[in-house]
Motif scaffolding. Structure first.
Motif, PDB file in Angstrom:
ATOM      1  N   VAL A 207      -6.314  -8.929  34.489  1.00 43.02           N
ATOM      2  CA  VAL A 207      -4.957  -8.428  34.241  1.00 43.02           C
ATOM      3  C   VAL A 207      -4.430  -9.042  32.947  1.00 43.02           C
ATOM      4  CG1 VAL A 207      -4.270  -7.979  36.637  1.00 43.02           C
ATOM      5  CG2 VAL A 207      -3.963 -10.261  35.696  1.00 43.02           C
ATOM      6  N   GLU A 208      -3.502  -8.305  32.317  1.00 42.00           N
ATOM      7  CA  GLU A 208      -2.861  -8.845  31.113  1.00 42.00           C
ATOM      8  C   GLU A 208      -1.465  -9.302  31.494  1.00 42.00           C
ATOM      9  OE1 GLU A 208      -3.504  -6.585  27.365  1.00 42.00           O
ATOM     10  OE2 GLU A 208      -1.348  -6.978  27.130  1.00 42.00           O
ATOM     11  N   LEU A 251      -5.223  -1.821  48.355  1.00 42.71           N
ATOM     12  CA  LEU A 251      -4.876  -2.326  47.016  1.00 42.71           C
ATOM     13  C   LEU A 251      -5.830  -1.767  45.951  1.00 42.71           C
ATOM     14  CD1 LEU A 251      -4.150  -6.107  47.721  1.00 42.71           C
ATOM     15  CD2 LEU A 251      -2.516  -4.454  46.786  1.00 42.71           C
ATOM     16  N   ALA A 252      -7.086  -1.637  46.324  1.00 46.03           N
ATOM     17  CA  ALA A 252      -8.083  -1.150  45.352  1.00 46.03           C
ATOM     18  C   ALA A 252      -7.844   0.322  45.022  1.00 46.03           C
ATOM     19  CB  ALA A 252      -9.486  -1.349  45.907  1.00 46.03           C
ATOM     20  N   LEU A 260       0.313  -3.443  40.137  1.00 46.68           N
ATOM     21  CA  LEU A 260       0.844  -4.570  39.354  1.00 46.68           C
ATOM     22  C   LEU A 260       2.207  -5.016  39.903  1.00 46.68           C
ATOM     23  CD1 LEU A 260      -0.194  -3.502  35.729  1.00 46.68           C
ATOM     24  CD2 LEU A 260      -1.179  -5.317  37.133  1.00 46.68           C
ATOM     25  N   HIS A 261       2.968  -4.044  40.415  1.00 50.10           N
ATOM     26  CA  HIS A 261       4.273  -4.364  40.999  1.00 50.10           C
ATOM     27  C   HIS A 261       4.069  -5.243  42.253  1.00 50.10           C
ATOM     28  CE1 HIS A 261       8.422  -3.900  42.088  1.00 50.10           C
ATOM     29  NE2 HIS A 261       8.066  -3.489  43.288  1.00 50.10           N
ATOM     30  N   THR A 262       3.102  -4.866  43.111  1.00 48.86           N
ATOM     31  CA  THR A 262       2.820  -5.643  44.326  1.00 48.86           C
ATOM     32  C   THR A 262       2.346  -7.052  43.957  1.00 48.86           C
ATOM     33  OG1 THR A 262       2.056  -3.570  45.290  1.00 48.86           O
ATOM     34  CG2 THR A 262       1.602  -5.548  46.548  1.00 48.86           C
ATOM     35  N   LEU A 263       1.489  -7.123  42.957  1.00 53.04           N
ATOM     36  CA  LEU A 263       0.989  -8.432  42.499  1.00 53.04           C
ATOM     37  C   LEU A 263       2.157  -9.298  42.028  1.00 53.04           C
ATOM     38  CD1 LEU A 263      -1.367 -10.311  41.710  1.00 53.04           C
ATOM     39  CD2 LEU A 263      -1.495  -9.099  39.525  1.00 53.04           C
ATOM     40  N   GLN A 264       3.053  -8.680  41.269  1.00 51.31           N
ATOM     41  CA  GLN A 264       4.220  -9.404  40.752  1.00 51.31           C
ATOM     42  C   GLN A 264       5.059  -9.978  41.888  1.00 51.31           C
ATOM     43  OE1 GLN A 264       4.918  -8.688  37.022  1.00 51.31           O
ATOM     44  NE2 GLN A 264       5.560 -10.790  37.410  1.00 51.31           N
ATOM     45  N   LEU A 271       4.282 -15.919  34.776  1.00 46.54           N
ATOM     46  CA  LEU A 271       3.497 -15.450  33.625  1.00 46.54           C
ATOM     47  C   LEU A 271       4.132 -14.221  32.981  1.00 46.54           C
ATOM     48  CD1 LEU A 271      -0.001 -15.883  35.279  1.00 46.54           C
ATOM     49  CD2 LEU A 271       0.776 -17.090  33.238  1.00 46.54           C
ATOM     50  N   GLY A 272       5.434 -14.014  33.236  1.00 50.23           N
ATOM     51  CA  GLY A 272       6.093 -12.815  32.720  1.00 50.23           C
ATOM     52  C   GLY A 272       5.644 -11.604  33.531  1.00 50.23           C
ATOM     53  N   ARG A 273       5.828 -10.405  32.953  1.00 53.19           N
ATOM     54  CA  ARG A 273       5.464  -9.177  33.680  1.00 53.19           C
ATOM     55  C   ARG A 273       3.976  -8.908  33.543  1.00 53.19           C
ATOM     56  NH1 ARG A 273       9.156  -8.983  36.934  1.00 53.19           N
ATOM     57  NH2 ARG A 273       8.607  -6.859  37.529  1.00 53.19           N
ATOM     58  N   PHE A 274       3.325  -8.596  34.656  1.00 55.66           N
ATOM     59  CA  PHE A 274       1.922  -8.173  34.559  1.00 55.66           C
ATOM     60  C   PHE A 274       1.867  -6.806  33.903  1.00 55.66           C
ATOM     61  CE2 PHE A 274       1.607 -11.160  38.172  1.00 55.66           C
ATOM     62  CZ  PHE A 274       0.687 -12.022  37.606  1.00 55.66           C
ATOM     63  N   ARG A 275       0.914  -6.637  32.991  1.00 62.40           N
ATOM     64  CA  ARG A 275       0.849  -5.370  32.262  1.00 62.40           C
ATOM     65  C   ARG A 275      -0.411  -4.604  32.604  1.00 62.40           C
ATOM     66  NH1 ARG A 275       2.761  -7.888  26.534  1.00 62.40           N
ATOM     67  NH2 ARG A 275       4.991  -8.000  26.973  1.00 62.40           N
TER      68      ARG A 275
END
Ligand SMILES: Cc1cc2nc3c(=O)[nH]c(=O)nc-3n(C[C@H](O)[C@H](O)[C@H](O)COP(=O)(O)OP(=O)(O)OC[C@H]3O[C@@H](n4cnc5c(N)ncnc54)[C@H](O)[C@@H]3O)c2cc1C
Length: 411
Positions: A207-208, A251-252, A260-264, A271-275
């Motif tokens: 992830v970024e 999830l996959a 990415l929203h769920t991960l956040q 780490l800021g917003r996952f992109r």
């Protein structure tokens, strides 16, 4: 490296036969390079999966999309093999580790400053590690049978006889089974394996992140399972997210942005917003241990010997230390003019390796089960344990040095 395909229908004798050229088998073969020179050791590596030499990812189970956390001790082994500077080109550096538990206060931070070293460890893309290992193996004077499968293994006086699907028969004084977790060869030898399925899948993806990770690795325990984010280069991180199989499959399948929203939500905003999100892959998780780890003329290494839950990132690190211990024991016996694989050598190998394995395996497993249980109050106790580690400098230093794999000793 001599490709042995030309030598079909022959019976050959080698000192050491390594079955499996994955992460562990290839690392061992490279570590044996000085012995090939010094003792004129004859080494054969037999690898079933095809490699095209440039991009190993689509062929080789060891060298897929995963990234591995490499302890500082493992880096030293790669330095000694002369491949660290090349590996470092694509390695992330772990300067600090942050361990936390969702919904509880205790956290602990391990730092390179605690142990006065440049890094606690590194994160290496498996495909890159595989490419560097195989490129270097190509420069050694050893037999390289690939793509070739060992179909049969039979004990014989002074070693084992291996029947390859290329028609070649190899007689080896020391055989190393590094053929992964599904090893049918272990079964042929009557070696049973105890397996415990965790009932969990690990979801892997790159992830970024919105903010630079600045060398932080994160281990976060949640009631649904542990997750880890490991620093790769720049703003990329390797995610290992453990969930029950159904939840992991869900999830996959999710579109990238709800994923990415769920991960956040689970991880928070450190780490800021996952992109961006890379390819997602699922691995069913189990721990396994072969009931015999060695016999006269036989050593079992890597996943064939033991598989661990990836939460502590110890599986390959432990296996690499086992490979180095085998190399050291073999060196000592060859220097005394003894044949490779003798009963005395294998007893000595087991004596040197056993303590590390018998400490790391239960420690990794109890880390998982400790955070799995949902008993009332236990969360706070665990939080207190993490907080205790945070204030106890000597204990923290001990845990950090152990996590860094800095306890490999010769003998
Ligand atoms: C999700 C996940 C994340 C992980 N993360 C980490 C981490 O961060 N740090 C860490 O230290 N460890 C980690 N691990 C553990 C690590 O990946 C394993 O320890 C490592 O891959 C084991 O490598 P191996 O060479 O023993 O087995 P394998 O990778 O399975 O390789 C076995 C090789 O043998 C070959 N083979 C099989 N049978 C034969 C035959 N009959 N003849 C010839 N060749 C044969 C196969 O083709 C293969 O190439 C992780 C594991 C998982 C599942």
């Amino acid at each position: 490296m001599r490709n042995a395909l030309a030598d079909r229908d022959e019976t050959q004798t080698v000192d050491v036969a390594i079955i499996g050229g994955g992460l562990v088998g290839a690392s061992l073969a490279l570590a044996l390079a000085p012995l090939i020179e010094r003792f004129d050791l004859k080494v054969a590596v037999i690898e079933a999966a095809a490699l095209d030499g440039s991009d190993t990812r689509s062929y080789q189970p060891s060298f897929d999309e995963r990234a591995s956390a490499i302890a500082y001790g493992s880096r030293r082994h790669f330095e000694a093999m002369g491949i660290w500077s090349q590996l470092a080109e694509r390695a992330g550096n772990i300067h600090h580790i942050h361990i936390s538990q969702r919904g509880h206060l205790g956290t602990t931070r391990l730092s390179r400053d605690d142990v006065h070293l440049p890094a606690l460890g590194h994160v290496l893309p498996n495909a890159w590690l595989g490419r560097v290992l195989h490129e270097r193996l190509a420069t050694l004077s050893l037999q390289w049978h690939c793509p070739t499968r060992v179909d049969r293994i039979e004990p014989q006086p002074g070693g084992h006889q291996l029947t390859l699907d290329s028609g070649i028969v190899l007689n080896a004084g020391l055989t190393v089974l590094a053929d992964g977790g599904r090893s049918p060869l272990k079964q042929q030898l009557g070696i049973e394996t105890d397996v415990h399925h965790f009932g969990q899948h690990a979801l892997i993806a790159n992830v970024e992140t919105g903010r630079d990770h600045q060398g932080w690795a994160f281990e976060r325990f949640t009631p649904e399972g542990p997750m880890a984010l490991l620093p790769l280069t720049s703003r990329r991180m390797a995610l290992i997210w453990t969930r029950e199989p159904e939840a992991a499959e869900q999830l996959a399948r999710m579109a990238p942005s709800p994923f990415l929203h769920t991960l956040q939500q689970q991880f928070g905003d450190r780490l800021g917003r996952f992109r961006k999100l890379g390819t997602r892959q699922l691995y069913p998780l189990s721990t396994a241990r072969a009931r015999e780890q060695s016999r006269p003329h036989l050593a079992i290494l890597g996943n064939a010997a033991h598989a661990l839950h990836p939460v502590a990132g110890q599986g390959f690190n432990l296996a690499l230390r086992g490979a180095m211990t085998l190399r050291d024991t073999l060196t000592d016996h060859l220097a005394e003019g003894k044949a490779p694989g003798s009963a005395a050598m294998m007893r000595e190998f087991e004596r040197r390796r056993g303590a590390d394995r018998d400490l790391i395996m239960p420690a990794s497993n109890s880390l998982v089960t400790l955070f799995e249980h949902q008993w009332p109050g236990l969360g706070h106790l665990r939080g207190a344990g993490l907080a205790g580690l945070e204030v106890s400098a000597p204990l923290k230093r001990l845990v950090t040095r152990r996590a860094m794999g800095l306890f490999h000793r010769r003998g």
